[in-house]
Design an enzyme around this catalytic site. Sequence first.
Site, PDB file in Angstrom:
ATOM      1  N   SER A 169      93.333  12.247   4.090  1.00 11.98           N
ATOM      2  CA  SER A 169      92.275  13.212   3.839  1.00 11.98           C
ATOM      3  C   SER A 169      91.113  12.904   4.796  1.00 11.98           C
ATOM      4  CB  SER A 169      91.862  13.179   2.369  1.00 11.98           C
ATOM      5  OG  SER A 169      91.199  14.354   2.004  1.00 11.98           O
ATOM      6  N   ASP A 433      99.790  21.701   1.130  1.00 11.12           N
ATOM      7  CA  ASP A 433      98.420  21.198   1.144  1.00 11.12           C
ATOM      8  C   ASP A 433      97.514  22.171   1.885  1.00 11.12           C
ATOM      9  OD1 ASP A 433      96.087  19.753   1.234  1.00 11.12           O
ATOM     10  OD2 ASP A 433      96.819  18.294   2.708  1.00 11.12           O
ATOM     11  N   HIS A 458      99.178  17.194  -0.724  1.00 11.10           N
ATOM     12  CA  HIS A 458      98.153  16.378  -0.086  1.00 11.10           C
ATOM     13  C   HIS A 458      98.519  14.890  -0.047  1.00 11.10           C
ATOM     14  CE1 HIS A 458      94.105  16.250   1.491  1.00 11.10           C
ATOM     15  NE2 HIS A 458      93.706  15.365   0.607  1.00 11.10           N
TER      16      HIS A 458
END
Length: 493
Positions: A169, A433, A458
């Site tokens: 991320s 994602d 994700h």
Amino acid sequence: MRGAVLAALVVLAVCGSCVGLRRHDVHGLLLPPPNVHNAPLPPDQWFTQKLDHSQPSDLRTWQQRYFTNDSFYKPGGPVFLMIGGEGKASPVWMVAGQWIEYARQHNALCFLLEHRFYGKSHPTEDMNIKNLRFLSSEQALADLAAFSAAMNVQHGLDASTRWVAFGGSYPGSLAAWYRLKYPHMVHAAVSSSAPLHAQTNFYEFLSVVSDALRSESGQECYSGVAAAFSELEQRIGGGDAGQLTKQFQLCAPLNVSAPEDVSSLVSSLADLFEGTVQYNKDNRAFEGAKDANITVTTLCDIMTSGRGGALDRLAEVNSLLMTAHGDKCLDYTYESAMKKMREESFDSPDNNGMRQWIYQTCSEFGWYQTSDFVRQPFGHRFPLAFSVQQCVDAYGPKFNKAFIEAAVAATNVRYGGRGLRVRRVVFINGSIDPWHAMGRTATRHRHTPVIYINGTAHCANMYPARASDLAELTAARRRVGRLITAWLRESHQ
């Protein structure tokens, strides 16, 4: 790293953005895997870090938290660095996760460095706006470099020792940017689910969510969600506040004449689907979600069940997730969100990383998950202006749309967006994602391969392998391992 401001203001565990009282992490916060083997966790350690790396004459310092795992290390082995992000760093990462399997294979020394201003790493006495100027990705990257240099000395590492950075991320972005800005400090990087392109209006987020709903049951699920939000809009327009307050178990009566509250409510209900899509199936339990068994399939089954009207089914989804999270009511009001956003004390129970992360979106990244995409089923009650207003209300009039857009443009100039030129970095993204829309999804150069995994969400590749994993996910983990092995054999350049 789901998105940004009040379209996200209720926390999922370790912060995560919450603007607008959305009960899921609104950006892409990377949560720790479970410590399934109950392995002993390393203790907190502290590194004396500079407050302002941009000013050599500024000698102020603070204590930055980090963790170490040297159980696999053998002299001559590499150093693996897990980069902390927009939440409290967890020592569980030091004993679990796919990177630990790579560390065991390569006899690596492992570190995890917590990001400044998050968790226990407090560079200043509080988070007032004057102090938040020391919170930026540039300062975080300089923290990594200073830490790496100090650990080389502290552990007596040879000059040829290779460091490999890992992140998922926002930390995935930092891993790539660390290799870009400090190539002499880090030999290679594994960048998972990383948004590389800063963008004020991240309307594509809902585009990916919409595709996920369509792929689940053709057009039926998408149409069911669209019908529910259309009926919600009609009820709001008709002033049916009392029934909506009861139906959606709101903590405070809905005032349909307060546009900020209406926007906050609608974005909170949209987040029921957005958060589920982002953390769907393959890594939902590993991300620590209390609603681990609730997937896109679960929500679509409800929305297409035929029970009651479309709005009744949306209320059923809301109730299901409230129960899973232990919520007694839905705290949706704009003022409640702003109260949390304005909290300056590190010791406040409301300090979950939200004030810090949203400041970074207002001053560097944007990434506001708005309702401005036309072909999505959630209505248009949380446009870009709604997110911008939160920046202004939380941090002051300086943080207006012109300021944010200038800051976002500067970030892309600084790092290169999707076109950053770097070597020995692998970018991994999942098709489900929504953050893949801001990252790299196709290989441009053999020195920066891209692994695009169909059907995963994700940061899925970062979590421990399971027998039920998709074949493409298993293959992706193996390919990353092969790349690390090959890159560790290459000379510094």
